[in-house]
Design a protein around this motif. Structure first.
Motif, PDB file in Angstrom:
ATOM      1  N   VAL A   1      22.078   3.175   3.236  1.00 18.99           N
ATOM      2  CA  VAL A   1      22.177   4.623   3.075  1.00 18.99           C
ATOM      3  C   VAL A   1      22.552   5.030   1.653  1.00 18.99           C
ATOM      4  N   ALA A   2      23.760   4.799   1.285  1.00 14.14           N
ATOM      5  CA  ALA A   2      24.171   5.166  -0.059  1.00 14.14           C
ATOM      6  C   ALA A   2      24.642   3.914  -0.776  1.00 14.14           C
ATOM      7  N   TYR A   3      23.869   3.448  -1.682  1.00 17.03           N
ATOM      8  CA  TYR A   3      24.167   2.179  -2.325  1.00 17.03           C
ATOM      9  C   TYR A   3      24.540   2.459  -3.764  1.00 17.03           C
ATOM     10  N   PRO A   4      25.663   1.939  -4.221  1.00 18.34           N
ATOM     11  CA  PRO A   4      26.068   2.276  -5.590  1.00 18.34           C
ATOM     12  C   PRO A   4      25.081   1.738  -6.630  1.00 18.34           C
ATOM     13  N   PRO A   5      25.018   2.344  -7.775  1.00 19.41           N
ATOM     14  CA  PRO A   5      24.039   1.923  -8.775  1.00 19.41           C
ATOM     15  C   PRO A   5      24.279   0.494  -9.248  1.00 19.41           C
ATOM     16  N   GLY A   6      23.235  -0.142  -9.694  1.00 15.39           N
ATOM     17  CA  GLY A   6      23.378  -1.499 -10.240  1.00 15.39           C
ATOM     18  C   GLY A   6      23.058  -2.575  -9.234  1.00 15.39           C
ATOM     19  N   PHE A   7      22.805  -2.206  -7.988  1.00 17.78           N
ATOM     20  CA  PHE A   7      22.532  -3.205  -6.966  1.00 17.78           C
ATOM     21  C   PHE A   7      21.048  -3.210  -6.604  1.00 17.78           C
ATOM     22  N   ASN A   8      20.515  -4.354  -6.450  1.00 14.68           N
ATOM     23  CA  ASN A   8      19.162  -4.574  -5.958  1.00 14.68           C
ATOM     24  C   ASN A   8      18.172  -3.429  -6.138  1.00 14.68           C
ATOM     25  N   LYS A   9      18.084  -2.972  -7.338  1.00 15.82           N
ATOM     26  CA  LYS A   9      17.075  -1.946  -7.619  1.00 15.82           C
ATOM     27  C   LYS A   9      15.863  -2.694  -8.142  1.00 15.82           C
ATOM     28  N   GLN A  10      15.145  -3.311  -7.261  1.00 12.90           N
ATOM     29  CA  GLN A  10      14.080  -4.199  -7.689  1.00 12.90           C
ATOM     30  C   GLN A  10      12.701  -3.656  -7.336  1.00 12.90           C
ATOM     31  N   GLU A  11      11.902  -3.488  -8.362  1.00  8.98           N
ATOM     32  CA  GLU A  11      10.505  -3.114  -8.133  1.00  8.98           C
ATOM     33  C   GLU A  11       9.725  -4.328  -7.658  1.00  8.98           C
ATOM     34  N   ALA A  12       8.571  -4.071  -7.050  1.00  8.33           N
ATOM     35  CA  ALA A  12       7.776  -5.180  -6.541  1.00  8.33           C
ATOM     36  C   ALA A  12       6.298  -4.856  -6.603  1.00  8.33           C
ATOM     37  N   VAL A  13       5.497  -5.914  -6.556  1.00  8.22           N
ATOM     38  CA  VAL A  13       4.049  -5.759  -6.439  1.00  8.22           C
ATOM     39  C   VAL A  13       3.617  -6.417  -5.138  1.00  8.22           C
ATOM     40  N   ALA A  14       2.835  -5.702  -4.351  1.00  8.16           N
ATOM     41  CA  ALA A  14       2.351  -6.296  -3.106  1.00  8.16           C
ATOM     42  C   ALA A  14       0.838  -6.241  -3.069  1.00  8.16           C
ATOM     43  N   VAL A  15       0.247  -7.269  -2.501  1.00  6.94           N
ATOM     44  CA  VAL A  15      -1.201  -7.307  -2.315  1.00  6.94           C
ATOM     45  C   VAL A  15      -1.496  -7.272  -0.822  1.00  6.94           C
ATOM     46  N   VAL A  16      -2.392  -6.376  -0.443  1.00  7.14           N
ATOM     47  CA  VAL A  16      -2.806  -6.282   0.957  1.00  7.14           C
ATOM     48  C   VAL A  16      -4.207  -6.879   1.073  1.00  7.14           C
ATOM     49  N   ALA A  17      -4.396  -7.728   2.078  1.00  3.56           N
ATOM     50  CA  ALA A  17      -5.693  -8.384   2.260  1.00  3.56           C
ATOM     51  C   ALA A  17      -5.996  -8.525   3.742  1.00  3.56           C
ATOM     52  N   LYS A  18      -7.182  -9.069   4.007  1.00  2.00           N
ATOM     53  CA  LYS A  18      -7.596  -9.169   5.403  1.00  2.00           C
ATOM     54  C   LYS A  18      -6.927 -10.308   6.143  1.00  2.00           C
ATOM     55  N   SER A  19      -6.487 -11.325   5.404  1.00  2.00           N
ATOM     56  CA  SER A  19      -5.682 -12.362   6.051  1.00  2.00           C
ATOM     57  C   SER A  19      -4.475 -12.644   5.163  1.00  2.00           C
ATOM     58  N   TYR A  20      -3.472 -13.293   5.756  1.00  2.00           N
ATOM     59  CA  TYR A  20      -2.263 -13.546   4.977  1.00  2.00           C
ATOM     60  C   TYR A  20      -2.561 -14.441   3.783  1.00  2.00           C
ATOM     61  N   TRP A  21      -3.320 -15.525   4.024  1.00  2.00           N
ATOM     62  CA  TRP A  21      -3.547 -16.451   2.923  1.00  2.00           C
ATOM     63  C   TRP A  21      -4.370 -15.792   1.816  1.00  2.00           C
ATOM     64  N   GLN A  22      -5.286 -14.923   2.203  1.00  2.00           N
ATOM     65  CA  GLN A  22      -6.049 -14.196   1.188  1.00  2.00           C
ATOM     66  C   GLN A  22      -5.127 -13.305   0.349  1.00  2.00           C
TER      67      GLN A  22
END
Lengths: 745, 152
Positions: free
Chosen positions: A264-285
């Motif tokens: 809910v309310a998380y103090p600054p400096g913690f786990n503010k991590q951006e990410a890149v995700a790829v969506v595909a037709k199968s997991y391995w793809q």
């Protein structure tokens, strides 16, 4: 026994079996509803109990099954009090409901060893209320006093031959007002719980491959996703180069996922991590496509952070003057200054990862302003709160289905991975299953933080402590799972556990804390604050006993504040042959903990070989958790705890370098293995009849100090920092895996 | 097209030949009892049998399965008759969270085929799967019990 665990409660959410190629029979076998009655015939007596006209009793399991046995013992408590036929009940996993909240925290979650101790009374009252309603409905119909009726095997039975199934009275009973102050069955009338081991309901499908974990969820038309989270704490994603990703087979799209507030309310400096995700037709793809992308990071402000620099912060803080006074009893400072005989020691427990065997994953389906989630989660309501806040969707529009959990240990209270799956489903307009790799799981854990303690005591002429001063330096443990800002309060309730309240009577006592803010995210981990703090306290007491020339158990017994501590220590001494003369190179060590409302004493018996190799001969554990409801499950929980505690004591640790986590898989984060657990163990329970305590988290707490105290007994060498592998203390198995044989004690 | 047998049934798949057998079994064939734990053959959660060998399927490209007989947790026993190892696992109430157990069972089934009466030392040498719940104590008991059940 014919139990069926149903993983989705609402019929509307029934997942259809999807046929695929290759003639294989597909899964979701466990998601079926074997109850053939129509929904309208199901009479709901309360949030936990439903009965249909065919006398099928359905009990709701409201706590996550993560191996601790909740899906067996919790419904057994209900069935016992209700008088239901255990061999015929159906079990369903709960959704979220106010009735399933832990009243202590006003939140629906599984953790803190709360499943039994937090709900035993609630479940008994709930089932007794339903039982009385059934009896009342029958009493009215039969025109007999309710008190003349009893329930057994899902029947209501009268004194003059009256007999009817629960099903016959379920509907009229459900329309009655719930009686107040119902009488609970005394323990002598419990048939399913209270020193009876039931076969666990989840085991059959865990040995034939049919159990459905989060990672196994399949939805029609589903896409799969892989993710790479910015590995640098506080870093950002600078550039993403496509690098031909669109040509990869099965590729659908890639997305930059913004920062989510884990709760809910998380103090600054913690786990503010951006990410890149790829969506595909199968997991391995999706994995292959993600590997194709070239992601450039801005390493951010913490890129010079490493284990050494973090450790230096702990030491500097410990020598500093900024303290939050957590406990002050008597006149500790005056007593410490007055007495000449003092002893001082510093302890450190390393950072740890949860490393659940099932990596983080979640499946989400977003449709308009409705969200449906399937996740192996300990934090069903937390996930709901997070998604509601992040996507501005009313909480009631968010359905969270709980599957089996491939381990939890605290990690799965958080919903960071749920947020990512929901984000991807919203973006693609399709159901998406996101699966983290082991590397992501280990590098983006919310770690059990490294923890440093300093103890100082003054002793009288007999060596007994007059005053004790403790300093604790650690990041927060509880912050990530709550909305209270503990940083401003000076301490969270979890991080001083084990040294704030102690099972010993020491007149003058001071506990000072400094809650650090460090870049790696931290959270609860099986044993919470107790693990590292009890390691320090129980090691220090052992040092005081040695200084006094006293036997460590006798010394503790002089100090303990209550009879339950004495009882577990006495039985542990007896079972471990504590007083038997020890062989050369043999050592016995003891530790005591009062945690999660249980008392545990443990004795570790070791031998140190000629080449310095550590052999653990035997571990004796004595537990007083008030009343044992299921000895089989309780014993398994303690055995599990030994392995958990030993892993952290011997070899596993998380390190940091250049602003990110070093360890990324099991070759680096070394958990205890099967060959290393070829150890004699004895686990004994004392049924004191006191309030029921938790055991899943208590079991692993004393093992590290008991082990170090045993090594001291054998070698007179005292290890004050964990894991022991850092000091070259290895089992034969671990030593054999070392590149160079440098192991000696 | 890669063709092999899974639990005695012929299967043909179109996956990329380098796809790990694990993901083909789970997502193409649809047998989800084999689990993904580490992806690097460290933990053994993905253990299956390829012909007469235990293989960590997360690190076994499906192209090498061509023409082979694969057995997964779904194929070691039948609905009516569990494998003695599965029976022993229930008798000793081994699993906790259960996620790694398919791998332990598959490793044990093969161990007992090669060594019908393993000592603790034999077990230590052959069963190197990881279990975070720490079921090792009961796994060991169940292996000894399974050896007895198989003989009788």
């Amino acid at each position: 026994m014919a139990k069926i665990i149903i993983h989705a409660v609402s019929r509307r959410n029934f997942i259809k079996t999807t046929g695929l190629a290759a003639g294989g029979l597909l899964l979701q076998g466990c998601m079926k509803f074997s109850n053939n009655s129509k929904e309208s015939e199901l009479a709901s007596l309360n949030a936990f109990i439903k009965i249909d006209m065919d006398n099928k009793v359905t009990l709701i399991v409201h706590q996550a099954e993560m191996g601790q046995g909740a899906s067996t013992t919790l419904p057994a408590i209900l069935a016992d009090e209700l008088g239901a036929d255990w061999s015929n009940v159906l079990l369903e996993n709960s959704l979220t409901d106010p009735a399933f909240k832990n009243p202590k925290y006003d939140l629906q979650f599984t953790g803190n060893a709360e499943s039994i101790r937090g709900f035993h009374d609630i479940l008994r009252k709930t089932a007794a209320t339903a039982r009385e309603m059934l009896k009342q409905a029958a009493a009215t119909q039969w025109n007999v006093p309710k008190a003349s009726l009893r329930t057994e095997n899902s029947y209501i039975i009268g004194k003059n031959g009256e007999k009817a199934t629960f099903g016959e009275f379920a509907v009229p009973a459900s329309k009655l007002p719930a009686p107040k102050n119902v009488k609970l069955k005394p323990q002598t009338e419990w048939k399913l719980t209270g020193n009876k081991s039931l076969p666990r309901v989840d085991i059959p499908e865990k040995v034939n491959g049919k159990a459905v974990f989060g990672i196994d969820v399949e939805l029609p038309d589903m896409l799969y996703a892989s993710i790479e989270i910015c590995p640098y704490f506080g870093g950002r994603i600078k550039e993403i180069h496509e690098n031909g990703v669109r040509k990869q087979s099965g590729f659908v799209e890639f997305f930059k996922i913004p920062v989510a507030n884990p709760v809910v309310a998380y103090p600054p400096g913690f786990n503010k991590q951006e990410a890149v995700a790829v969506v595909a037709k199968s997991y391995w793809q999706s994995r292959r496509a993600l590997d194709t992308l070239k992601i450039v990071y801005d390493k951010g402000v913490n890129q010079k952070m490493d284990s050494k620099s973090l450790y230096a912060i702990y030491e500097k803080t410990l020598k500093g003057k900024k303290w939050h006074e957590s406990v002050k009893e008597g006149t500790p400072i005056e007593q410490l200054e007055k007495v000449e005989k003092t002893h001082k020691a510093q302890y450190y427990s390393a950072w740890q990862s949860h490393a659940t065997m099932e990596p983080m994953n979640a499946t989400a389906k977003v449709k308009g302003d409705k969200v449906e989630i399937w996740a192996p989660t300990q934090g069903q309501e937390m996930a709901q709160i997070l998604i509601s806040k992040e996507f501005n969707i009313p909480k009631e529009n968010i359905t969270v289905h709980r599957t089996y959990l491939g381990g939890g240990f605290g990690r799965r209270l958080l919903a960071d991975y749920v947020f990512q799956a929901v984000f991807l489903s919203k973006k693609t307009g399709k159901p998406v299953k996101l699966i983290w790799t082991r590397e992501q799981d280990m590098q983006h854990d919310f770690y059990r933080p490294g923890t440093m303690q300093e103890f100082e005591a003054s002793v009288d002429d007999t060596g007994m402590p007059i005053a004790m001063r403790t300093k604790l330096v650690s990041p927060t443990i509880l912050q990530a799972v709550t909305s209270v800002d503990y940083v401003f309060e000076g301490e969270d309730p979890s991080f001083p556990e084990g040294i704030k309240e102690i099972p010993y009577h020491i007149k003058n006592r001071l506990l000072e804390t400094n809650m650090l803010r460090l870049p790696p995210p931290t959270s609860v981990w099986r044993t919470t604050g107790f693990g590292p703090n009890v390691f320090a306290l129980e090691s220090f007491l052992d040092e005081l006993a040695a200084k006094a020339g006293e036997d460590p158990i006798a010394y503790r017994k002089k100090l303990v504040a209550d009879a339950r501590s004495t009882a577990v220590l006495d039985l542990a001494a007896k079972a471990s042959n504590w007083n038997k003369p020890r062989k050369k190179n043999q050592g016995l060590g003891v530790a005591l903990t009062h945690s999660f409302e249980s008392f545990v004493a443990q004795v570790v018996d070791v031998s140190i070989g000629l080449s310095g190799i550590l052999t653990i001969n035997k571990i004796t554990t004595v537990v007083d958790c008030g009343t044992v409801l299921d000895p089989g499950i309780a014993r398994a929980s303690i055995e599990s705890g030994l392995v958990w505690g030993l892993s952290a004591a011997l070899n596993s640790e998380i390190n940091f370098k250049e602003g990110r986590t070093v360890e990324s898989n099991f070759n680096e984060f070394k958990m205890l293995t099967m060959p290393e657990f070829d150890i004699e163990i004895e686990t004994l329970f004392i049924n004191s009849g006191e309030k029921i305590g938790g055991i899943a988290e208590s079991g692993p707490i004393p093992i590290a100090p008991a082990l170090c105290n045993a090594i001291f007994d054998a070698t007179r060498k005292r290890y004050r920092t964990l894991p022991l592998g850092k000091h070259g203390v290895y089992t034969q198995y671990s030593a054999d895996l070392l590149p160079v044989s440098t192991h000696t004690i | 097209m890669i063709t092999f047998k899974v639990n005695k049934k012929k299967v043909s798949v179109n996956d990329d030949p380098d796809t790990p057998l694990l993901w083909v079994l789970r997502d193409t064939v649809g047998l989800k009892g084999t689990k993904f734990g580490c992806g690097k053959a460290f933990c053994g959660a993905c253990s299956v049998h390829v012909n007469d060998t235990v293989v960590r399927s997360c690190s076994f490209p499906v192209k090498y399965a061509e023409g082979k007989n694969i057995t997964t947790i779904e194929g070691v026993g039948t609905e009516d008759e569990l494998h003695p190892v599965q029976k022993a696992w229930i008798e000793e109430q081994v699993p906790q969270c259960g996620y790694c157990q398919s791998g332990f069972i598959m490793s044990t089934v093969k161990l007992l085929e090669h060594n019908p009466d393993p000592t603790d030392e034999d077990i230590n040498k052959s069963i190197t799967n990881l279990c975070r719940c720490g079921t090792y104590y009961r796994v060991r008991k169940a292996i000894h019990l399974a050896a007895k059940l198989k003989k009788s």
